[in-house]
Scaffold this active site. Structure first.
Site, PDB file in Angstrom:
ATOM      1  N   ASP A  33      64.278 -27.384  29.721  1.00 46.50           N
ATOM      2  CA  ASP A  33      63.249 -26.448  29.282  1.00 46.50           C
ATOM      3  C   ASP A  33      62.076 -27.207  28.654  1.00 46.50           C
ATOM      4  OD1 ASP A  33      61.969 -24.116  28.689  1.00 46.50           O
ATOM      5  OD2 ASP A  33      63.587 -23.270  27.469  1.00 46.50           O
ATOM      6  N   CYS A  71      57.973 -20.364  31.672  1.00 48.93           N
ATOM      7  CA  CYS A  71      59.410 -20.244  31.884  1.00 48.93           C
ATOM      8  C   CYS A  71      59.867 -19.117  32.811  1.00 48.93           C
ATOM      9  CB  CYS A  71      60.052 -20.074  30.514  1.00 48.93           C
ATOM     10  SG  CYS A  71      61.792 -19.858  30.583  1.00 48.93           S
ATOM     11  N   LYS A 125      70.229 -20.765  29.344  1.00 49.52           N
ATOM     12  CA  LYS A 125      69.113 -19.823  29.156  1.00 49.52           C
ATOM     13  C   LYS A 125      68.872 -18.946  30.387  1.00 49.52           C
ATOM     14  CE  LYS A 125      64.203 -19.853  28.010  1.00 49.52           C
ATOM     15  NZ  LYS A 125      63.009 -20.678  27.817  1.00 49.52           N
ATOM     16  N   HIS A 127      66.449 -15.692  30.495  1.00 52.56           N
ATOM     17  CA  HIS A 127      65.017 -15.379  30.448  1.00 52.56           C
ATOM     18  C   HIS A 127      64.479 -14.737  31.726  1.00 52.56           C
ATOM     19  CE1 HIS A 127      61.121 -16.551  28.096  1.00 52.56           C
ATOM     20  NE2 HIS A 127      61.426 -15.258  28.082  1.00 52.56           N
ATOM     21  N   ASP A 270      61.268 -26.582  33.921  1.00 46.75           N
ATOM     22  CA  ASP A 270      60.708 -25.274  34.297  1.00 46.75           C
ATOM     23  C   ASP A 270      59.185 -25.246  34.208  1.00 46.75           C
ATOM     24  OD1 ASP A 270      60.675 -25.376  31.491  1.00 46.75           O
ATOM     25  OD2 ASP A 270      61.088 -23.234  31.280  1.00 46.75           O
ATOM     26  N   ASN A 271      58.609 -26.155  33.435  1.00 43.30           N
ATOM     27  CA  ASN A 271      57.142 -26.260  33.319  1.00 43.30           C
ATOM     28  C   ASN A 271      56.860 -27.547  32.559  1.00 43.30           C
ATOM     29  OD1 ASN A 271      57.857 -23.571  31.285  1.00 43.30           O
ATOM     30  ND2 ASN A 271      57.184 -25.463  30.319  1.00 43.30           N
TER      31      ASN A 271
END
Ligand SMILES: *[C@@H]1O[C@H](CO)[C@@H](O)[C@H](O)[C@H]1NC(C)=O
Ligand SMILES: *[C@@H]1O[C@H](CO)[C@@H](O)[C@H](O)[C@H]1NC(C)=O
Ligand SMILES: *[C@@H]1O[C@H](CO)[C@@H](O)[C@H](O)[C@H]1NC(C)=O
Ligand SMILES: *[C@@H]1O[C@H](CO)[C@@H](O)[C@H](O)[C@H]1NC(C)=O
Ligand SMILES: *[C@@H]1O[C@H](CO)[C@@H](O)[C@H](O)[C@H]1NC(C)=O
Ligand SMILES: *[C@@H]1O[C@H](CO)[C@@H](O)[C@H](O)[C@H]1NC(C)=O
Ligand SMILES: *[C@@H]1O[C@H](CO)[C@@H](O)[C@H](O)[C@H]1NC(C)=O
Length: 485
Positions: A33, A71, A125, A127, A270-271
């Site tokens: 993350d 995300c 996670k 989300h 994710d980014n």
């Protein structure tokens, strides 16, 4: 009739007929993350991540692998093979009090793998929305889930806004206050591997909490970086090393169980790194929240004995939407080619240039209150339309908010209107210093026209502004809970 069992498959010799029946690989899919381009050892020797570096350099490094700048959009693209702008998920992330989730009529990656005979487990996670049980992992293809629904939670208390967000399948996990999530998630993943019946292929989805803010890490990991002066960056670097140790433990468990040679490990962030929270993407421009390369070009690789070209670097384009079809193909399935993503499995194995030549970085609403950004890639060219997002410059690892003139509001003072364009040649100028929009009007016009075609397919952002009072955790024993949409 002879039957030979080979490590990679079963070859049945029946009279003159030879059939090769390859067993399905185990699949471990790790998401880090907010891990930035410059936050990993194989890009930046200051960071200590020996396990991840080894998997990457002995595997296939995906050097032009793209994600969304945030995300929920990235994870929804990864899990569905659809662009977020087709699902209403292109604006910011799913907030805890919004009655939003990935549309229920879209099947997710774990469902596709379950159909192929996989045992499917998730630790970490989510989300992707939780307002209804139908939105949550065990209703969307996972046999088991241990993890949390939202973002930004505390690594030790597992709370978001002081309310618990941690579940063992459907049950709130209340007895883990004080346990650091990176270690705990690794131990759960290891348990799943140890318990797994090897006659069935395993899909283990492992989206770690690390290295998202808050900046929290046990001291022994921070102590690996006595030379980093800046306290935030030092702790952040320790968080990466904890993640790396977790990945090492998972890899060891696969090895001890005799599964590693039959496993494909997929790894992506994710980014980009989040600049105000010590993430770093140097020399790329910008970071998390921006549509620039620092927000979207990500750390990614594949490792596994079944992969050809191991030990090389793949420069072909890949986008988050390509993970689902590519993984389904790697699992021996037939990807749903009506989705946006492309199956790049044979390209990756061949080392041939990617079938992907074009992608949408994001396509968001341009107008308040949902002012967002858009960008398109065609070959080497990238066009940015409008506001690129906060922290749009170039930041070195030690050049952090308290040490430098970086200010949250700096860019807000000179916002780009939505009709202002920038054009870059990413091959020649990967760090986006050289805006070609006035020099190459023909290319700009062609890309504007192409973006307009995508705009016709855009679903408006599903982003309710007002909190839904039914989401209030006080109504659910102080726990973020499904049941209100
Ligand atoms: C990856 O891409 C970057 C930027 O274009 C380049 O500098 C680098 O040499 C490439 N290869 C590797 C292994 O990072
Ligand atoms: C899902 O439902 C929405 C709304 O009814 C529809 O527009 C969309 O095409 C559907 N998507 C799929 C993949 O069936
Ligand atoms: C976690 O433990 C700490 C220290 O004992 C305590 O202050 C805090 O209230 C606990 N938090 C939760 C969510 O239980
Ligand atoms: C990795 O495993 C070792 C040995 O069991 C353990 O001490 C350590 O805490 C684990 N690390 C993580 C990050 O889970
Ligand atoms: C594993 O699964 C196979 C096939 O379902 C079964 O025959 C075998 O008994 C199982 N092994 C264990 C140890 O449960
Ligand atoms: C390599 O690419 C060719 C053409 O796309 C394809 O037919 C072949 O299956 C690929 N090989 C592998 C090992 O994926
Ligand atoms: C509510 O939470 C407390 C601990 O915070 C727990 O002891 C109790 O069993 C929970 N009640 C329900 C109905 O879940």
């Amino acid at each position: 009739m002879n039957v030979f069992l080979l490590s990679l498959g079963v070859i049945l010799l029946i009279g003159d007929v030879v059939t090769t029946q390859t067993t399905k690989p185990h699949i471990v899919f790790i998401i880090a993350d907010d891990l930035g381009w410059n936050d990993i050892g194989f890009h930046n020797p200051e960071i200590k991540s020996p396990n991840i570096d080894k998997l990457a350099t002995e595997g296939l490094i995906l050097n032009s692998s793209y994600v969304q700048p945030l995300c929920s959009p990235s994870r929804s693209a990864i899990m569905t093979g659809y662009y977020p702008f087709k699902m209403g998920l292109q604006h910011l992330v799913i907030l805890p009090y919004q009655p939003v989730c990935v549309p229920l009529n879209i099947t997710l990656l774990p469902e596709a793998l379950r159909d192929l005979g996989y045992a499917t487990h998730m630790v970490g996670k989510w989300h992707l929305g939780f307002c209804s049980w139908n939105c949550t992992p065990t209703y969307r293809g996972f046999d088991s889930f241990f993890g949390y629904y939202n973002a930004d939670e505390d690594y030790y208390t597992h709370t978001v806004d002081d309310y618990l967000d941690l579940r063992d399948n459907k049950t709130p996990a209340r007895n883990l206050n004080g346990t650091y999530s990176t270690n705990y998630f690794a131990s759960l993943a290891t348990d799943i591997i140890n318990r797994h019946n090897k006659s069935q292929p395993l899909f283990l989805y492992l989206p770690f909490q690390a290295v998202h803010e808050p900046i929290e890490v046990p001291k022994r990991y921070e102590d690996l970086y006595p030379n980093i002066q800046n306290e935030g960056r030092r702790k952040f670097s320790g968080m990466v090393s904890a993640l790396d140790e977790a990945v090492g433990n998972v890899t060891s468990a696969l090895k001890q169980n005799g599964m590693l040679d039959d496993t494909l490990i997929f790894f992506t962030a994710d980014n980009g790194g989040w600049i105000p929270y010590y993430g770093n993407n140097y020399p790329l421009r910008g970071g998390k929240f921006t549509i620039y390369e620092g927000g979207t070009r990500t750390v990614a690789f594949i490792n596994g004995k079944r992969l050809q070209n191991s030990g090389t670097v793949y420069e072909g384009l890949m986008h988050a939407i390509d993970w689902m079809p590519t993984i389904v193909a790697a699992a021996g399935g037939i990807p749903d080619n009506s989705r946006d993503g492309m199956n790049l499995w044979s390209d990756l194995n061949n080392g041939s240039l990617s079938g992907r030549k074009e992608f949408v970085y994001n396509l968001d609403s341009h107008f308040p209150p949902l002012e967002g950004h858009a960008a398109l890639r065609m070959g080497d060219y990238k066009m940015v339309e409008g506001y690129p997002g906060e922290f749009p410059d170039w930041y070195k690892p030690q050049q952090l908010p308290e040490d430098s003139p970086i200010k949250q509001d700096k860019f807000e003072k000179k916002p780009y209107p939505w009709y202002q364009y920038q054009l870059f040649n990413i091959k020649d100028d990967p760090t986006e210093h050289n805006d070609l929009s006035t020099k190459l009007p023909d290319i700009l016009a062609k890309m504007k026209a192409r973006l307009n075609e995508y705009k016709k397919q855009m679903v408006p952002p599903n982003f309710p502004i007002l909190p839904d009072p039914k989401s209030d955790p006080a109504l659910y024993n102080n726990t973020w809970s499904p049941g209100w949409c």
